[in-house]
Design a protein around this motif. Structure first.
Motif, PDB file in Angstrom:
ATOM      1  N   THR A 195     -95.760 -15.188  34.865  1.00  0.00           N
ATOM      2  CA  THR A 195     -97.174 -14.874  34.710  1.00  0.00           C
ATOM      3  C   THR A 195     -97.506 -14.785  33.234  1.00  0.00           C
ATOM      4  OG1 THR A 195     -97.115 -13.608  36.774  1.00  0.00           O
ATOM      5  CG2 THR A 195     -98.988 -13.219  35.303  1.00  0.00           C
ATOM      6  N   LYS A 196     -98.450 -15.603  32.796  1.00  0.00           N
ATOM      7  CA  LYS A 196     -98.851 -15.603  31.385  1.00  0.00           C
ATOM      8  C   LYS A 196     -99.602 -14.318  31.054  1.00  0.00           C
ATOM      9  CE  LYS A 196     -98.599 -20.418  30.436  1.00  0.00           C
ATOM     10  NZ  LYS A 196     -97.195 -20.390  30.134  1.00  0.00           N
TER      11      LYS A 196
ATOM     12  N   GLY B 176     -94.395 -14.884  29.067  1.00  0.00           N
ATOM     13  CA  GLY B 176     -95.108 -14.117  30.078  1.00  0.00           C
ATOM     14  C   GLY B 176     -94.202 -13.051  30.655  1.00  0.00           C
ATOM     15  N   VAL B 177     -94.477 -12.677  31.905  1.00  0.00           N
ATOM     16  CA  VAL B 177     -93.687 -11.639  32.571  1.00  0.00           C
ATOM     17  C   VAL B 177     -93.298 -12.112  33.968  1.00  0.00           C
ATOM     18  CG1 VAL B 177     -94.713  -9.709  31.294  1.00  0.00           C
ATOM     19  CG2 VAL B 177     -95.756 -10.458  33.434  1.00  0.00           C
ATOM     20  N   ILE B 178     -92.203 -11.522  34.467  1.00  0.00           N
ATOM     21  CA  ILE B 178     -91.798 -11.754  35.852  1.00  0.00           C
ATOM     22  C   ILE B 178     -91.682 -10.414  36.551  1.00  0.00           C
ATOM     23  CG2 ILE B 178     -90.575 -13.921  35.410  1.00  0.00           C
ATOM     24  CD1 ILE B 178     -87.930 -12.283  35.498  1.00  0.00           C
ATOM     25  N   ASN B 179     -91.716 -10.461  37.868  1.00  0.00           N
ATOM     26  CA  ASN B 179     -91.507  -9.277  38.689  1.00  0.00           C
ATOM     27  C   ASN B 179     -90.045  -9.274  39.112  1.00  0.00           C
ATOM     28  OD1 ASN B 179     -91.316  -7.356  40.708  1.00  0.00           O
ATOM     29  ND2 ASN B 179     -93.160  -8.018  41.779  1.00  0.00           N
TER      30      ASN B 179
ATOM     31  N   VAL C 239     -90.855  -7.511  33.725  1.00  0.00           N
ATOM     32  CA  VAL C 239     -89.887  -7.880  32.688  1.00  0.00           C
ATOM     33  C   VAL C 239     -90.485  -8.999  31.836  1.00  0.00           C
ATOM     34  CG1 VAL C 239     -87.586  -8.841  32.253  1.00  0.00           C
ATOM     35  CG2 VAL C 239     -87.921  -7.229  34.145  1.00  0.00           C
ATOM     36  N   PRO C 240     -90.647  -8.759  30.529  1.00  0.00           N
ATOM     37  CA  PRO C 240     -91.127  -9.813  29.633  1.00  0.00           C
ATOM     38  C   PRO C 240     -90.098 -10.940  29.547  1.00  0.00           C
ATOM     39  CG  PRO C 240     -91.137  -7.658  28.543  1.00  0.00           C
ATOM     40  CD  PRO C 240     -90.412  -7.507  29.824  1.00  0.00           C
ATOM     41  N   VAL C 241     -90.587 -12.188  29.480  1.00  0.00           N
ATOM     42  CA  VAL C 241     -89.708 -13.346  29.361  1.00  0.00           C
ATOM     43  C   VAL C 241     -89.963 -14.006  28.010  1.00  0.00           C
ATOM     44  CG1 VAL C 241     -89.072 -15.589  30.319  1.00  0.00           C
ATOM     45  CG2 VAL C 241     -89.643 -13.693  31.858  1.00  0.00           C
TER      46      VAL C 241
END
Length: 158
Positions: A39-40, A50-53, A59-61
């Motif tokens: 997710t941006k 972005g981030v993930i669940n 969690v930032p990627v």
């Protein structure tokens, strides 16, 4: 961890970025994930994809290629997210780092690791604990705590 404190055999997870082999201390790796939807997030540094669940946690990627001044990581069947713990002023921050592919876990003794060169790499050497040699190939051993500045981590974790 300085070269002086690396007195015993250490296990490293090796991975590739732009056909170069990098390594990070296995003790800092939480898990390895297949690439998933990211997710941006608006108004973050370019290297933050972005981030993930991750089981209910955000969690930032981070795209390590962009962080190191390379081209953006292309999504392939081998692309993965290495979930690592980074120390920021005594607090552990969990980050996902995009890698072209994960290779293997290797063991290296201090005698196999030399100090990072001050010239000749396209990477700022303060990010490196050292250069190891494995299977006749150089491995750049990252100091994951020094890859990101405190301000960058604060922006990402915030």
């Amino acid at each position: 961890m300085s070269m002086e404190t690396m007195m015993e055999t250490t296990q490293f997870l090796t991975f590739t970025l732009a056909e170069e082999v990098f390594a990070v201390d296995v003790a800092r790796v939480r898990e390895i994930l297949e690439i998933t939807s990211i997710t941006k997030v608006p108004q973050v540094p370019d290297f933050m994809r972005g981030v993930i669940n991750l089981r209910g946690c955000v969690v930032p990627v981070i795209d390590l290629r962009l962080k190191f001044g390379l081209e953006e990581t292309a999504q392939t069947v081998n692309t993965c997210i290495i979930v690592v713990e980074v120390d920021m002023g005594g607090e552990n921050i969990v980050l996902g780092a995009l890698a072209d592919s994960v290779q293997e876990v290797i063991e290296m003794e201090p005698s196999q690791i030399e100090a990072a060169p001050h010239i000749g790499t396209h990477l700022k050497t303060e990010f490196l604990k050292g250069m190891g040699k494995h299977n006749e190939r150089f491995v750049m051993i990252l100091d994951i705590d020094k890859v990101f500045s405190g301000a960058e981590l604060a922006a990402v974790s915030g």
